[in-house]
Write a protein that holds these residues in place. Structure first.
Motif, PDB file in Angstrom:
ATOM      1  N   LEU A  68       0.831  -1.200   0.000  1.00  0.00           N
ATOM      2  CA  LEU A  68       0.000   0.000   0.000  1.00  0.00           C
ATOM      3  C   LEU A  68       0.867   1.251   0.000  1.00  0.00           C
ATOM      4  O   LEU A  68       0.575   2.225  -0.718  1.00  0.00           O
ATOM      5  CB  LEU A  68      -0.927  -0.012   1.217  1.00  0.00           C
ATOM      6  CG  LEU A  68      -1.780   1.241   1.452  1.00  0.00           C
ATOM      7  CD1 LEU A  68      -2.754   1.441   0.296  1.00  0.00           C
ATOM      8  CD2 LEU A  68      -2.517   1.140   2.774  1.00  0.00           C
ATOM      9  N   PHE A  69       1.951   1.239   0.799  1.00  0.00           N
ATOM     10  CA  PHE A  69       2.805   2.424   0.914  1.00  0.00           C
ATOM     11  C   PHE A  69       3.942   2.420  -0.121  1.00  0.00           C
ATOM     12  O   PHE A  69       4.316   3.475  -0.622  1.00  0.00           O
ATOM     13  CB  PHE A  69       3.390   2.509   2.331  1.00  0.00           C
ATOM     14  CG  PHE A  69       2.352   2.745   3.388  1.00  0.00           C
ATOM     15  CD1 PHE A  69       1.845   4.010   3.601  1.00  0.00           C
ATOM     16  CD2 PHE A  69       1.875   1.701   4.158  1.00  0.00           C
ATOM     17  CE1 PHE A  69       0.886   4.239   4.571  1.00  0.00           C
ATOM     18  CE2 PHE A  69       0.914   1.914   5.128  1.00  0.00           C
ATOM     19  CZ  PHE A  69       0.415   3.190   5.337  1.00  0.00           C
ATOM     20  N   ASP A  70       4.473   1.232  -0.433  1.00  0.00           N
ATOM     21  CA  ASP A  70       5.641   1.167  -1.320  1.00  0.00           C
ATOM     22  C   ASP A  70       5.280   1.163  -2.801  1.00  0.00           C
ATOM     23  O   ASP A  70       6.080   1.593  -3.635  1.00  0.00           O
ATOM     24  CB  ASP A  70       6.472  -0.086  -1.003  1.00  0.00           C
ATOM     25  CG  ASP A  70       7.080  -0.038   0.388  1.00  0.00           C
ATOM     26  OD1 ASP A  70       7.102   1.052   0.977  1.00  0.00           O
ATOM     27  OD2 ASP A  70       7.501  -1.102   0.902  1.00  0.00           O
ATOM     28  N   THR A  71       4.101   0.652  -3.134  1.00  0.00           N
ATOM     29  CA  THR A  71       3.722   0.516  -4.546  1.00  0.00           C
ATOM     30  C   THR A  71       2.569   1.423  -4.931  1.00  0.00           C
ATOM     31  O   THR A  71       2.654   2.180  -5.901  1.00  0.00           O
ATOM     32  CB  THR A  71       3.342  -0.946  -4.858  1.00  0.00           C
ATOM     33  OG1 THR A  71       4.436  -1.802  -4.531  1.00  0.00           O
ATOM     34  CG2 THR A  71       2.989  -1.109  -6.325  1.00  0.00           C
ATOM     35  N   VAL A  72       1.492   1.368  -4.151  1.00  0.00           N
ATOM     36  CA  VAL A  72       0.270   2.080  -4.536  1.00  0.00           C
ATOM     37  C   VAL A  72       0.389   3.570  -4.262  1.00  0.00           C
ATOM     38  O   VAL A  72       0.321   4.404  -5.176  1.00  0.00           O
ATOM     39  CB  VAL A  72      -0.950   1.478  -3.813  1.00  0.00           C
ATOM     40  CG1 VAL A  72      -2.209   2.282  -4.131  1.00  0.00           C
ATOM     41  CG2 VAL A  72      -1.140   0.028  -4.225  1.00  0.00           C
ATOM     42  N   LEU A  73       0.573   3.933  -2.992  1.00  0.00           N
ATOM     43  CA  LEU A  73       0.627   5.351  -2.641  1.00  0.00           C
ATOM     44  C   LEU A  73       1.916   6.020  -3.095  1.00  0.00           C
ATOM     45  O   LEU A  73       1.973   7.248  -3.196  1.00  0.00           O
ATOM     46  CB  LEU A  73       0.453   5.516  -1.125  1.00  0.00           C
ATOM     47  CG  LEU A  73      -0.893   5.070  -0.564  1.00  0.00           C
ATOM     48  CD1 LEU A  73      -0.939   5.282   0.941  1.00  0.00           C
ATOM     49  CD2 LEU A  73      -2.043   5.798  -1.239  1.00  0.00           C
ATOM     50  N   ALA A  74       2.945   5.227  -3.360  1.00  0.00           N
ATOM     51  CA  ALA A  74       4.211   5.811  -3.838  1.00  0.00           C
ATOM     52  C   ALA A  74       4.164   6.162  -5.318  1.00  0.00           C
ATOM     53  O   ALA A  74       5.011   6.916  -5.800  1.00  0.00           O
ATOM     54  CB  ALA A  74       5.358   4.842  -3.565  1.00  0.00           C
ATOM     55  N   ASP A  75       3.193   5.629  -6.043  1.00  0.00           N
ATOM     56  CA  ASP A  75       3.072   5.885  -7.474  1.00  0.00           C
ATOM     57  C   ASP A  75       2.174   7.104  -7.685  1.00  0.00           C
ATOM     58  O   ASP A  75       0.997   7.102  -7.305  1.00  0.00           O
ATOM     59  CB  ASP A  75       2.476   4.649  -8.165  1.00  0.00           C
ATOM     60  CG  ASP A  75       2.578   4.748  -9.685  1.00  0.00           C
ATOM     61  OD1 ASP A  75       2.474   5.859 -10.225  1.00  0.00           O
ATOM     62  OD2 ASP A  75       2.748   3.689 -10.326  1.00  0.00           O
ATOM     63  N   ALA A  76       2.707   8.135  -8.290  1.00  0.00           N
ATOM     64  CA  ALA A  76       1.944   9.370  -8.494  1.00  0.00           C
ATOM     65  C   ALA A  76       0.721   9.137  -9.376  1.00  0.00           C
ATOM     66  O   ALA A  76      -0.325   9.764  -9.168  1.00  0.00           O
ATOM     67  CB  ALA A  76       2.836  10.440  -9.111  1.00  0.00           C
ATOM     68  N   LYS A  77       0.843   8.245 -10.362  1.00  0.00           N
ATOM     69  CA  LYS A  77      -0.293   7.985 -11.250  1.00  0.00           C
ATOM     70  C   LYS A  77      -1.442   7.323 -10.491  1.00  0.00           C
ATOM     71  O   LYS A  77      -2.613   7.653 -10.716  1.00  0.00           O
ATOM     72  CB  LYS A  77       0.157   7.098 -12.409  1.00  0.00           C
ATOM     73  CG  LYS A  77       1.125   7.779 -13.373  1.00  0.00           C
ATOM     74  CD  LYS A  77       1.471   6.862 -14.527  1.00  0.00           C
ATOM     75  CE  LYS A  77       2.413   7.544 -15.507  1.00  0.00           C
ATOM     76  NZ  LYS A  77       2.776   6.640 -16.635  1.00  0.00           N
ATOM     77  N   ARG A  79      -1.976   7.542  -7.216  1.00  0.00           N
ATOM     78  CA  ARG A  79      -2.524   8.555  -6.298  1.00  0.00           C
ATOM     79  C   ARG A  79      -3.496   9.476  -7.039  1.00  0.00           C
ATOM     80  O   ARG A  79      -4.576   9.807  -6.533  1.00  0.00           O
ATOM     81  CB  ARG A  79      -1.399   9.373  -5.664  1.00  0.00           C
ATOM     82  CG  ARG A  79      -0.548   8.623  -4.671  1.00  0.00           C
ATOM     83  CD  ARG A  79       0.183   9.604  -3.749  1.00  0.00           C
ATOM     84  NE  ARG A  79       0.928  10.602  -4.499  1.00  0.00           N
ATOM     85  CZ  ARG A  79       2.190  10.472  -4.880  1.00  0.00           C
ATOM     86  NH1 ARG A  79       2.855   9.355  -4.582  1.00  0.00           N
ATOM     87  NH2 ARG A  79       2.822  11.430  -5.540  1.00  0.00           N
ATOM     88  N   THR A  80      -3.108   9.880  -8.232  1.00  0.00           N
ATOM     89  CA  THR A  80      -3.997  10.727  -9.035  1.00  0.00           C
ATOM     90  C   THR A  80      -5.274   9.989  -9.402  1.00  0.00           C
ATOM     91  O   THR A  80      -6.366  10.570  -9.378  1.00  0.00           O
ATOM     92  CB  THR A  80      -3.274  11.183 -10.312  1.00  0.00           C
ATOM     93  OG1 THR A  80      -2.084  11.886  -9.961  1.00  0.00           O
ATOM     94  CG2 THR A  80      -4.168  12.077 -11.150  1.00  0.00           C
ATOM     95  N   ALA A  81      -5.148   8.697  -9.717  1.00  0.00           N
ATOM     96  CA  ALA A  81      -6.328   7.899 -10.050  1.00  0.00           C
ATOM     97  C   ALA A  81      -7.280   7.798  -8.861  1.00  0.00           C
ATOM     98  O   ALA A  81      -8.509   7.866  -9.021  1.00  0.00           O
ATOM     99  CB  ALA A  81      -5.897   6.509 -10.503  1.00  0.00           C
ATOM    100  N   VAL A  82      -6.734   7.642  -7.662  1.00  0.00           N
ATOM    101  CA  VAL A  82      -7.565   7.565  -6.462  1.00  0.00           C
ATOM    102  C   VAL A  82      -8.299   8.879  -6.230  1.00  0.00           C
ATOM    103  O   VAL A  82      -9.508   8.903  -5.958  1.00  0.00           O
ATOM    104  CB  VAL A  82      -6.709   7.190  -5.229  1.00  0.00           C
ATOM    105  CG1 VAL A  82      -7.536   7.294  -3.954  1.00  0.00           C
ATOM    106  CG2 VAL A  82      -6.143   5.789  -5.377  1.00  0.00           C
ATOM    107  N   PRO A 243      -0.544  -5.416  -4.286  1.00  0.00           N
ATOM    108  CA  PRO A 243      -1.103  -4.094  -4.629  1.00  0.00           C
ATOM    109  C   PRO A 243      -2.572  -4.154  -5.019  1.00  0.00           C
ATOM    110  O   PRO A 243      -3.299  -3.179  -4.822  1.00  0.00           O
ATOM    111  CB  PRO A 243      -0.231  -3.629  -5.800  1.00  0.00           C
ATOM    112  CG  PRO A 243       0.384  -4.851  -6.349  1.00  0.00           C
ATOM    113  CD  PRO A 243       0.551  -5.787  -5.200  1.00  0.00           C
ATOM    114  N   LEU A 244      -3.008  -5.304  -5.552  1.00  0.00           N
ATOM    115  CA  LEU A 244      -4.433  -5.452  -5.876  1.00  0.00           C
ATOM    116  C   LEU A 244      -5.280  -5.345  -4.614  1.00  0.00           C
ATOM    117  O   LEU A 244      -6.264  -4.598  -4.574  1.00  0.00           O
ATOM    118  CB  LEU A 244      -4.668  -6.789  -6.570  1.00  0.00           C
ATOM    119  CG  LEU A 244      -6.139  -7.179  -6.813  1.00  0.00           C
ATOM    120  CD1 LEU A 244      -6.814  -6.168  -7.726  1.00  0.00           C
ATOM    121  CD2 LEU A 244      -6.220  -8.578  -7.403  1.00  0.00           C
TER     122      LEU A 244
END
Length: 274
Positions: A68-77, A79-82, A243-244
């Motif tokens: 969640l922190f290393d892959t999902v929230l660390a990816d700017a794309k 974060r923008t999608a969320v 990450p899913l």
């Protein structure tokens, strides 16, 4: 037991069983009970993932949290999608509430409106919305418009149907009595109709919120190349479960947040029931 014994027990808070019963029966006890259930479920799932489950399909919760922190929230794309998903759901849900409430009042205000229009609404509600997704894409394009419109098409019907059902349950004697005392339409709605339709209305809001989120995510799954639904599909197709599940957790947090807002509003408008 003597009166003195009872007085002494009351002074010291009663027996341990009574104190425990009083604690868990109060607000703090309810909060702790909920937290205990969440922690217990997390521990069970962690042990199941590490000891029994196939890690390809069900990773441990610790790996999901790390992802969640290393892959999902660390990816700017991502974060923008969320963030895009949140404002799209908010707009679609707001439109669903406004249109669903307005049409519900218009349809449910008279028995003629209910008999003539409500069957058509139920017929439209019965159509699986997913089969209409290509039509939404043709009309609104591949951008945010189609996602908002598709989420709206999912959320408006539960609200509309529940508003009509709530107005249908209002005792006509109350309406006639208020009218005989000179109540205006606004007074009639505020003091007679709305209090009686509140339970049905907020039940529709809860269903509408869930369906709106579903509609937006479904649209992103099929017509988007950068939304949160798209990333969900990517991680599923690449067999990357951590990450899913992290994205699924974020969607659950969004749904819970909207549900809590509805619950707070329901408590605010139903204080008279206490």
């Amino acid at each position: 037991m003597s009166i003195a014994d009872n007085t002494t027990m009351s002074r010291h808070g009663g027996s341990p069983l009574q104190r425990a019963s009083a604690f868990f029966g109060g607000p703090r006890g309810i909060v702790w009970a909920r937290l205990s259930l969440i922690v217990l479920a997390a521990v069970v799932l962690e042990l199941y993932a590490r000891l029994l489950a196939n890690p390809t399909f069900f990773p441990p919760l610790t790996e999901v949290a790390q992802s969640l922190f290393d892959t999902v929230l660390a990816d700017a794309k991502i974060r923008t999608a969320v963030l895009n998903a949140i404002w799209q759901i908010t707009i679609a849900y707001g439109l669903s509430i406004a249109v669903g409430l307005a049409l519900g009042l218009a349809v449910g205000w008279t028995s003629f409106g209910r008999r003539s229009t409500f069957p058509i609404i139920l017929l439209l509600y019965a159509i699986p919305q997913v089969v209409l997704l290509p039509l939404f894409v043709l009309v609104f394009g591949l951008g945010a418009g189609s996602k908002i419109a598709f989420g709206f098409s999912h959320g408006v019907f539960p609200i509309l149907v529940n508003v009509v059902a709530g107005m249908r349950n209002v005792n006509q004697l109350y309406i006639r009595g208020a009218q005989s005392m000179g109540a205006s339409r606004i007074d009639l709605f505020r003091h007679v109709i709305f209090p009686h339709m509140v339970p049905s209305f907020f039940a529709g809001l809860r269903l509408g919120m869930t369906m709106t989120l579903l509609g937006v995510i479904l649209a992103e799954l099929y017509v988007s190349t950068q939304g949160i639904g798209y990333y969900t599909k990517v991680f599923a197709e690449t067999m990357d479960p951590a990450p899913l599940y992290a994205i699924i957790f974020l969607l659950a947090v969004i749904a819970i947040t909207f549900n809590e807002i509805v619950r707070i509003a329901e408590r605010r408008f139903t204080r008279w029931k206490a």
